[in-house]
Design a protein around this motif. Structure first.
Motif, short mmCIF file in Angstrom:
data_model
loop_
_atom_site.label_atom_id
_atom_site.label_comp_id
_atom_site.label_asym_id
_atom_site.label_seq_id
_atom_site.Cartn_x
_atom_site.Cartn_y
_atom_site.Cartn_z
N MET A 36 -23.60 90.01 -67.87
CA MET A 36 -23.62 88.85 -66.97
C MET A 36 -24.49 87.76 -67.56
O MET A 36 -25.66 87.99 -67.83
CB MET A 36 -24.19 89.31 -65.61
N GLU A 37 -23.92 86.64 -67.77
CA GLU A 37 -24.71 85.48 -68.22
C GLU A 37 -24.06 84.22 -67.67
O GLU A 37 -22.98 83.83 -68.10
CB GLU A 37 -24.79 85.44 -69.74
N PHE A 38 -24.73 83.59 -66.70
CA PHE A 38 -24.20 82.36 -66.11
C PHE A 38 -24.99 81.20 -66.68
O PHE A 38 -25.95 80.71 -66.07
CB PHE A 38 -24.32 82.42 -64.59
N ALA A 39 -24.65 80.82 -67.88
CA ALA A 39 -25.37 79.75 -68.57
C ALA A 39 -24.45 79.19 -69.65
O ALA A 39 -23.46 79.81 -70.01
CB ALA A 39 -26.65 80.31 -69.19
N LEU A 40 -24.83 78.02 -70.14
CA LEU A 40 -24.04 77.41 -71.21
C LEU A 40 -24.41 78.05 -72.54
O LEU A 40 -25.57 78.44 -72.76
CB LEU A 40 -24.31 75.91 -71.27
N TRP B 61 -19.84 74.38 -62.75
CA TRP B 61 -19.71 75.36 -63.84
C TRP B 61 -18.81 76.51 -63.41
O TRP B 61 -17.95 76.96 -64.14
CB TRP B 61 -21.07 75.94 -64.23
N TYR B 62 -19.07 77.00 -62.22
CA TYR B 62 -18.31 78.17 -61.76
C TYR B 62 -16.83 77.82 -61.59
O TYR B 62 -15.95 78.57 -62.02
CB TYR B 62 -18.88 78.70 -60.44
N HIS C 125 -15.23 77.49 -64.92
CA HIS C 125 -15.07 78.82 -65.53
C HIS C 125 -13.90 79.56 -64.87
O HIS C 125 -13.10 80.19 -65.54
CB HIS C 125 -16.38 79.59 -65.37
N MET D 164 -20.98 81.82 -71.00
CA MET D 164 -20.58 82.13 -69.63
C MET D 164 -19.83 83.46 -69.63
O MET D 164 -18.79 83.58 -70.27
CB MET D 164 -19.67 80.99 -69.15
N ASP D 165 -20.41 84.43 -69.00
CA ASP D 165 -19.78 85.75 -68.97
C ASP D 165 -20.14 86.38 -67.63
O ASP D 165 -21.30 86.74 -67.41
CB ASP D 165 -20.29 86.60 -70.14
N LEU D 166 -19.17 86.44 -66.75
CA LEU D 166 -19.49 86.93 -65.40
C LEU D 166 -19.13 88.40 -65.22
O LEU D 166 -19.11 88.91 -64.11
CB LEU D 166 -18.79 86.07 -64.35
N THR D 167 -18.90 89.09 -66.34
CA THR D 167 -18.59 90.51 -66.21
C THR D 167 -19.88 91.33 -66.22
O THR D 167 -20.88 90.92 -66.80
CB THR D 167 -17.68 90.98 -67.36
N CYS E 229 -23.42 80.32 -56.64
CA CYS E 229 -23.34 80.03 -58.07
C CYS E 229 -24.74 79.72 -58.62
O CYS E 229 -25.09 80.14 -59.73
CB CYS E 229 -22.42 78.84 -58.34
N LEU F 182 -26.66 82.78 -59.40
CA LEU F 182 -26.27 83.38 -60.68
C LEU F 182 -26.98 82.68 -61.83
O LEU F 182 -27.40 83.31 -62.80
CB LEU F 182 -24.76 83.28 -60.90
N THR G 78 -29.76 84.40 -64.29
CA THR G 78 -29.66 84.38 -65.76
C THR G 78 -30.99 83.93 -66.38
O THR G 78 -31.45 84.52 -67.35
CB THR G 78 -28.51 83.46 -66.20
#
Lengths: 358, 399
Positions: free
Chosen positions: A1-5, A279-280, A283, B1-4, B297, B300, B304
């Motif tokens: 999980m990484e919610f970033a640029l 962003w979300y 994505h 960006m990786d929401l898994t 959001c 999240l 991070t």
């Protein structure tokens, strides 16, 4: 999980920001608006050099093949700069329409041209599709179009137009017979729109288009408009904060008054969660098809409303000078205003979100 | 960006779901302001045993001893919220004092206090605010005067939730009266059974007494019950407050509230018509959903930053202001949607949801004020986030 640029995404955003900051100042912006120029030529050429028209285009057509998130990051910088340049219509909507619904020949012809920066394609959500207008709707019969559509995006110097009507997408070349256009004059002179009139105008069908692809284009439009407002709003916050640190009244910097500080804090607090939402949504556009409509609706609604509040409060922090033409802050306020109402209001976006869930 | 999620986290989430399916019917929530009873303590023991409470607290202090993993913490909160199952005891002792003890406590303090607190057997209250020290907390005047091996504490605290039920208090007192205000404070831990403590309930607009006033008259506190160094209490308190802010900004709880609101709007009728037909209510509901999704959001994004140990900047400073306002607006819309029926209190048989929405409105207005008022938050956003000038020092005209 990484919610970033990613580092690449940050670099892309920085390079667009730096390039536009150097090129677009209030004087050149004013020149574009006052003279009704279709675009800021050197800004557009720089965008081409940076590969922005190629951003979404697949590599086989000479593009870079990036995603909606990168497109939203660029849109944020376009808004921050109030850049008078084609983007939403040609680089996003027409590009996506051709990519996902065009024939092999159409893609080869138009995407290659657009990716190289050798031409642009305007985009029209016609009246029935947009659902928000009252002019005579455009209809298609036997491969010809008739009727009128307003608020065509990136249309002034376009080589062709993509027209969304009757749950289908049609490509009309700019020199097609029976096609006339009239410039429109909206509040946002940085992105002029136009009216297109079709009189038995021949059009090519984009063979894979359907209702869903048009819905998805509307999602794309709303995400990009939201990102543009995010950038324009932060520019207005930064200007307000900077002004409050140089303007003195009652022997003090006005930024030391709590009333002024709180206006600035409210602007930041109202807009910044919107960045995460944009962003979300962006994505989700490429990675979560079942979520994208809901998030695109809310991104459009939230950034439109928060942007509107920021535009107003930033002008208030500037005091009387804030409403002058000379200062130029109004260009950003109007840009936010256009993002807010064009292609559907925050209320329309909320209605669509509600219907989507029931 | 990786929401898994990583495979480990997917497995962990699955384990939580299985635990909830297996034991969820034993769950007992704590009623705010009340001590945990035998059922709550038994539920807490089960959670501790399986590592869904005290997960990252070392084994020797009564925790589960797992290595710190913020994603696991988040999954626990999310899964219990989603199942609407109370995730054990979440009082101020557990959420604020235990992390502070782990960071700054002596070995003896950790051994004495952490395990019984985690088990729910030792209940704490927080002695911070005073009648003349609210937003300006560092101006507190409760005194601790050294007397041999003890401090003699005199003064008054206010907004002390659960004081009447608490065994212990973590309390800020001024021990160095001549030092600058931030440097004269110490952090004491002592028993609420000590002689010289008087508790008076403080009734609020909800009609209940969620808070108390606490008066200290010559309370003797041994020096070894100081947490952190003498005069260093402000820093210790700030460590605690950071844990409090993390605890207040919880979009999982907000999602649950929003779901209840959405359900209420779906089910209720006015004048024989479903209230969902009201465009005005729909619009307000959707405005709140915009804010809720933005906050989810945003969470999240902040998560991070926590995982990477990077500074979120202004994004981290706005959550308390935005989150508490959104939560309050959810309550207000729930009441508005009920129309006149929203005016009824708990004792009326026609009241919706047991009258909980009015109570929530009152409590959530309190949350906008507590833990740093909205106005203080705006000062912080402007000064630290936007770099605007700090408040000028007040001129003391009397002195």
């Amino acid at each position: 999980m990484e919610f970033a640029l990613s580092e690449d995404q940050i670099m892309l955003q920085d390079s667009v920001r730096n390039a536009l900051t150097d090129l677009v100042d209030v004087a050149s912006l004013r020149d574009c608006v006052d003279n009704q120029r279709s675009r800021h030529e050197s800004a557009w050429q720089t965008m081409v050099q940076l590969g922005i028209p190629a951003l979404l285009v697949p590599e086989q057509y000479g593009g870079i093949g990036l995603s909606m998130l990168e497109a939203a990051l660029v849109a944020e910088e376009m808004g921050r700069a109030c850049a008078p340049s084609p983007y939403l219509g040609s680089c996003i909507l027409s590009t996506l329409a051709l990519m996902h619904t065009g024939s092999a020949a159409q893609k080869q012809q138009w995407l290659s041209m657009m990716a190289a920066g050798n031409g642009t394609v305007g985009f029209a959500f016609t009246e029935l599709v947009s659902g928000y207008r009252v002019t005579q709707p455009v209809h298609q019969q036997n491969g010809t179009l008739n009727g009128t559509t307003l608020f065509v995006l990136d249309g002034r110097e376009a080589d062709a137009y993509i027209v969304a009507c009757d749950q289908q997408l049609w490509l009309v070349e700019a020199n097609a017979s029976g096609l006339t256009f009239t410039p429109q004059h909206t509040i946002d002179g940085s992105r002029p729109t136009l009216e297109l009139n079709f009189n038995n105008t021949p059009a090519q069908c984009l063979p894979d288009a359907n209702r869903t692809s048009i819905e998805q284009l509307l999602n794309a439009a709303w995400i990009i408009q939201a990102a543009d407002s995010l950038g324009a709003a932060w520019k207005m916050i930064d200007d307000a904060v900077a002004y409050a640190q140089v303007r003195r009244q009652f022997g003090r910097l006005i930024g030391s008054f709590q009333a002024v500080k709180h206006l600035c804090a409210e602007m930041a607090a109202d807009i910044e969660p919107g960045r995460s939402l944009v962003w979300y949504a962006a994505h989700a556009f490429d990675n979560a098809p079942d979520e994208v409509t809901l998030y695109a609706c809310h991104a459009k609604a939230l950034l439109s409303d928060a942007g509107h509040i920021v535009a107003r409060k930033s002008i208030e922090v500037h005091g009387g000078i804030g409403i002058t033409d000379d200062l130029g802050l109004h260009y950003w306020a109007k840009r936010i205003g256009q993002n807010r109402m064009l292609l559907g209001s925050p209320h329309d976006a909320h209605q669509r979100a509600m219907q989507h869930q029931t | 960006m990786d929401l898994t999620l990583s495979p480990n986290h997917i497995a962990f989430r699955q384990a939580i779901r299985e635990f909830i399916a297996l034991y969820g019917d034993r769950a007992e929530g704590v009623i705010p302001g009340q001590r945990p009873g035998p059922k709550q303590i038994a539920w807490q023991a089960l959670l501790l045993e399986h590592g869904y409470a005290g997960r990252f607290v070392p084994l020797e202090y009564g925790g589960y001893g797992a290595p710190y993993d913020i994603m696991e913490q988040r999954l626990i909160v999310e899964e219990f919220s989603r199942a609407a199952i109370p995730a054990g005891i979440g009082n101020q002792g557990i959420s604020m004092l235990v992390p502070t003890l782990l960071e700054l406590g002596t070995e003896q303090q950790k051994r004495d206090y952490i395990a019984p607190t985690l088990r729910g057997e030792m209940v704490w209250c927080q002695g911070y605010s005073e009648p003349n020290a609210g937003s300006d907390l560092a101006a507190l005047q409760t005194r601790g005067v050294e007397d041999g091996e003890n401090f003699i504490v005199n003064g008054q605290k206010i907004w002390t939730s659960t004081a009447h039920e608490a065994d212990m208090i973590f309390c800020l007192v001024r021990t160095e009266p001549h030092a600058p205000k931030h440097e004269g404070i110490s952090y004491l831990l002592f028993s609420m059974d000590d002689p010289g403590i008087d508790i008076r309930p403080l009734k609020t607009m909800s009609g209940r007494a969620e808070f108390n006033e606490v008066f200290f008259t010559d309370v003797r506190v041994p020096r070894i019950q100081m947490l952190g160094e003498r005069g260093d209490g402000w820093r210790v308190a700030n460590a605690t407050l950071q844990h409090e802010r993390a605890y207040l900004a919880n979009s999982a709880l907000l999602s649950q509230r929003y779901a209840e609101l959405s359900q209420l709007i779906k089910e209720n009728q006015r004048n024989g018509q479903a209230i969902t037909t009201s465009q005005a209510l729909q619009e307000r509901l959707m405005q709140l959903q915009s804010r809720l999704l933005a906050l989810k959001c945003h969470d999240l994004r902040l998560l991070t930053h926590s995982m990477k140990g990077t500074d979120p900047g202004i994004a981290g400073l706005i959550t308390k202001l935005y989150g508490t306002e959104t939560r309050y607006q959810v309550d207000v819309l729930a009441l508005d949607a009920q129309g006149e029926l929203g005016l009824l209190n708990q004792s009326d048989p026609r009241v919706r949801d047991g009258g909980v929405w009015f109570e929530r409105e009152a409590m959530d207005l309190g949350l906008i004020i507590g833990g740093g008022t909205a106005q203080i938050q705006k000062n912080i956003i402007a000064e630290r986030g936007l770099g605007m000038p700090r408040e000028p020092k007040p001129v003391n005209k009397e002195g």
